[in-house]
Design an enzyme around this catalytic site. Structure first.
Site, PDB file in Angstrom:
ATOM      1  N   GLY A 293      41.147  28.166  47.234  1.00 37.58           N
ATOM      2  CA  GLY A 293      41.465  28.158  45.805  1.00 37.58           C
ATOM      3  C   GLY A 293      40.592  29.041  44.948  1.00 37.58           C
ATOM      4  N   GLU A 335      38.421  27.344  53.058  1.00 40.28           N
ATOM      5  CA  GLU A 335      39.668  28.018  53.429  1.00 40.28           C
ATOM      6  C   GLU A 335      40.142  29.016  52.372  1.00 40.28           C
ATOM      7  OE1 GLU A 335      41.635  24.213  55.751  1.00 40.28           O
ATOM      8  OE2 GLU A 335      42.068  24.460  53.627  1.00 40.28           O
ATOM      9  N   ARG A 338      43.529  33.818  48.918  1.00 40.94           N
ATOM     10  CA  ARG A 338      43.674  34.785  47.831  1.00 40.94           C
ATOM     11  C   ARG A 338      42.410  35.613  47.603  1.00 40.94           C
ATOM     12  NH1 ARG A 338      46.919  33.517  43.423  1.00 40.94           N
ATOM     13  NH2 ARG A 338      46.750  31.359  44.083  1.00 40.94           N
ATOM     14  N   ARG A 392      55.676  36.157  42.113  1.00 42.72           N
ATOM     15  CA  ARG A 392      54.743  35.297  41.369  1.00 42.72           C
ATOM     16  C   ARG A 392      54.989  35.264  39.863  1.00 42.72           C
ATOM     17  NH1 ARG A 392      49.825  36.011  41.117  1.00 42.72           N
ATOM     18  NH2 ARG A 392      49.264  33.837  40.978  1.00 42.72           N
ATOM     19  N   CYS A 423      69.075  41.901  39.429  1.00 42.37           N
ATOM     20  CA  CYS A 423      70.025  41.450  38.408  1.00 42.37           C
ATOM     21  C   CYS A 423      69.585  40.112  37.828  1.00 42.37           C
ATOM     22  CB  CYS A 423      71.419  41.372  38.996  1.00 42.37           C
ATOM     23  SG  CYS A 423      72.081  43.010  39.284  1.00 42.37           S
ATOM     24  N   GLU A 424      68.424  40.092  37.212  1.00 44.34           N
ATOM     25  CA  GLU A 424      67.856  38.910  36.562  1.00 44.34           C
ATOM     26  C   GLU A 424      67.031  39.421  35.401  1.00 44.34           C
ATOM     27  OE1 GLU A 424      67.444  35.535  37.800  1.00 44.34           O
ATOM     28  OE2 GLU A 424      68.517  35.848  39.698  1.00 44.34           O
ATOM     29  N   TYR A 453      50.133  36.303  48.406  1.00 42.81           N
ATOM     30  CA  TYR A 453      51.341  35.617  47.923  1.00 42.81           C
ATOM     31  C   TYR A 453      52.363  36.558  47.299  1.00 42.81           C
ATOM     32  CZ  TYR A 453      48.095  31.796  48.691  1.00 42.81           C
ATOM     33  OH  TYR A 453      47.172  30.955  49.257  1.00 42.81           O
TER      34      TYR A 453
HETATM   35  C1  LIG Z   1      46.984  27.518  50.046  1.00 43.44           C
HETATM   36  C2  LIG Z   1      45.899  26.841  50.730  1.00 43.44           C
HETATM   37  C3  LIG Z   1      44.659  27.463  50.869  1.00 43.44           C
HETATM   38  C4  LIG Z   1      44.353  28.829  50.298  1.00 43.44           C
HETATM   39  O1  LIG Z   1      44.384  28.840  48.913  1.00 43.44           O
HETATM   40  P1  LIG Z   1      43.879  30.167  48.132  1.00 43.44           P
HETATM   41  O2  LIG Z   1      44.164  29.826  46.705  1.00 43.44           O
HETATM   42  O3  LIG Z   1      44.702  31.288  48.622  1.00 43.44           O
HETATM   43  O4  LIG Z   1      42.447  30.325  48.430  1.00 43.44           O
HETATM   44  C5  LIG Z   1      43.669  26.801  51.552  1.00 43.44           C
HETATM   45  N1  LIG Z   1      43.870  25.572  52.081  1.00 43.44           N
HETATM   46  C6  LIG Z   1      45.062  24.938  51.967  1.00 43.44           C
HETATM   47  C7  LIG Z   1      45.237  23.616  52.578  1.00 43.44           C
HETATM   48  C8  LIG Z   1      46.117  25.543  51.294  1.00 43.44           C
HETATM   49  O5  LIG Z   1      47.276  24.906  51.183  1.00 43.44           O
END
Ligand SMILES: *Cc1c(COP(=O)(O)O)cnc(C)c1O
Length: 516
Positions: A293, A335, A338, A392, A423-424, A453
């Site tokens: 995140g 994890e 992005r 996005r 076409c949107e 993404y």
């Molecule tokens: C989407 C996701 C991530 C990665 O999120 P980012 O915003 O790309 O860092 C990590 N862990 C889980 C479980 C996710 O669903």
């Protein structure tokens, strides 16, 4: 009616954060991969490779990825978190979130940089295994994994299957027993912390599809004996199951997060839960995953914090909370998706049709524009892609920026909207950006920050072909995923059987799939 001409002045239609560029040639460093620059001829270059050459060779739209930038961001996360947590728990395991961008070549980079890789489907798992990722460095997520996906993960001896529900504890355990193995399991918990961009909210109850709640269920419909929280019941079930090796717990609190408070609060709540597990079961679970995140800059407005800063803040909270609870510090994992891949990539488009509309206060809804008799220009610049290569803006209202990439921007900047060819009317690539007023047909536009993404969410809407991805490294561009061709669009079509009794039936076109 007064018509305000195009001029070298800020538009009152522009959002508050968008400033009139003082130097249109300048590239805002936080938006771009480290090896992107504008040459003296005005043409953008990535590691010395001109985007004009890239467009000529591969066509547009084109995803252009810096391999060096990807590797260096992956290494930065790996090292920054390792450093911050080394004294506490020996370091951190970084799992790149494959859902943000994944193809076989990028999975190779992740492996070579020594990171783990998180997958959330059998398909993503297949890509990772194809790139030679050892099972021990892979994770599998998902709130509704199929038995086939789980079996594949067990057979590959995955480092972790992140179990999302009570039913899945039994399913994973039983499948592992059937295969004569023990599955490595983490439990995904919902800590009641939701973070997004500039704020986070903390609640006790969770209203979302993912994860096991830390909160005891109360109310009608609660079955007898269900006095423990779903998270506590999942731990008890997992510890008792002969097919499960319970490693620890996991959470993921949101995306595009800039501040560390949300991560810190989630860590405190999960560590508190690990202390409860110890008190009830006499077991200290060894691992804690704090998810992804981490935010990136999409526009000049965004100010992401360096990974090292966030890592230090998190380490300090984890350390102090464990001391208070008398817990051994668990092995930490994160994890990021992005934040590793997002800024590595820009999308190259060719501009086509343009038009200028006049917008008044009523249409814009701005309080500052009370005088509806005055209109202001907004220039629409159409490009040769759109929502099929970047969903996005449509999905999340996401903002991006763009620059003229194929020549020196000289004409006055005018508030512009970069739109796709679908076409949107909602098919917007960049809602608000200042572009030179002569930007038009044949110009190349580059939209930075499209590594995460975008390509993975690309579609064939309106039967557009999905774009290729090129990786640039050492002054050389290399195709890592080829673009689709018109033939690909028909690949899954089932051809009509030729009517054999009908002598008038036409012979198939050359190259058409033969029927058996
Ligand atoms: C989407 C996701 C991530 C990665 O999120 P980012 O915003 O790309 O860092 C990590 N862990 C889980 C479980 C996710 O669903």
């Amino acid at each position: 009616m007064t018509v305000v001409p195009v001029s070298n002045e800020a538009s009152p239609l522009a959002p508050h954060w968008l400033s009139l560029p003082q130097d249109q040639s300048r590239l805002e460093p936080k938006l771009w991969a480290e090896d992107v620059e504008r040459g003296t001829d005005g043409v953008l270059r990535i590691d010395g490779v001109s985007v004009a050459d890239l467009a000529a060779e591969y066509g547009t739209p084109l995803f252009v990825m810096s391999e060096r930038d990807f590797r260096s961001r992956a290494a930065t996360f790996r090292d920054a978190f390792d450093d911050a947590f080394r004294d506490l728990c020996g370091g951190v395991d970084v799992f790149y979130a494959g859902k943000s961008f994944l193809c076989t070549e990028v999975a190779h980079w992740v492996r070579e940089e020594g990171l783990g890789l998180d997958t959330c489907s059998g398909g993503e798992l297949a890509v990772a295994l194809r790139a030679g990722m050892p099972g021990s460095r892979l994770g599998l997520h998902g709130n509704n994994k199929s038995a086939a996906e789980i079996t594949r993960a067990i057979d590959a001896d995955l480092g972790r299957i992140v179990v999302d529900s009570l039913q899945e504890v039994a399913l994973v355990g039983d499948l592992a027993v059937q295969r004569g193995r023990r599955a490595n399991v983490m439990l995904r918990l919902t800590p009641g912390v939701h973070a997004s961009t500039h704020e986070f909210i903390a609640t006790a109850h969770e209203d979302q599809k993912f994860g096991l709640s830390l909160t005891t269920e109360q109310g009608p419909g609660q079955a007898a004996g269900e006095d423990a929280s779903p998270a506590a019941r999942a731990v008890a079930d997992a510890l008792a199951h002969p097919g499960i090796n319970l490693l620890g717990v996991h959470c993921h609190i949101g995306s595009q997060i800039f501040e560390s408070e949300g991560f810190e609060l989630a860590a405190q709540r999960l560590l508190g839960f690990l202390a409860e597990v110890r008190d009830r079961h006499g077991v200290e679970l060894a691992e804690l995953d704090l998810g992804g995140g981490y935010g990136i800059a999409y526009t000049e407005e965004d100010e992401p914090r360096p990974a090292a800063e966030i890592a230090r803040a998190m380490a300090s909270v984890v350390g102090s909370t464990c001391r208070e609870l008398g817990l051994q510090v668990p092995r930490i994992s994160i994890e990021p998706g992005r934040a590793i891949v997002g800024p590595t990539t820009f999308t190259l488009y060719t501009a086509g049709t343009t038009k200028t509309v006049r917008v008044d206060a009523a249409a814009n809804g701005s309080e500052e524009l009370q005088d509806t008799s005055v209109t202001h220009p907004r220039r629409y610049v159409s490009v040769d892609g759109g929502m099929s290569d970047n969903a996005r803006p449509v999905l999340y209202g996401a903002d991006y920026s763009a620059v003229l990439a194929s020549r020196t921007p000289e004409a006055a900047p005018v508030l512009s909207r970069v739109v796709g060819k679908h076409c949107e009317s909602g098919d917007i690539v960049v809602r608000d950006v200042y572009l030179p007023e002569d930007t038009g047909a044949g110009d190349l536009l580059a939209v930075p920050g499209t590594g995460a993404y975008c390509w993975v969410l690309s579609s064939n809407y309106n039967y557009l072909t999905r774009p290729p991805v090129v990786a640039v490294a050492d002054g050389r561009a290399r195709l890592i995923v080829r673009g689709e061709t018109e033939e690909d669009l028909f690949r899954r079509d089932v051809e009509r059987e030729p009517a054999s009794h009908d002598p008038a039936s036409p012979t198939p076109e050359p190259g058409a799939p033969r029927t058996a």
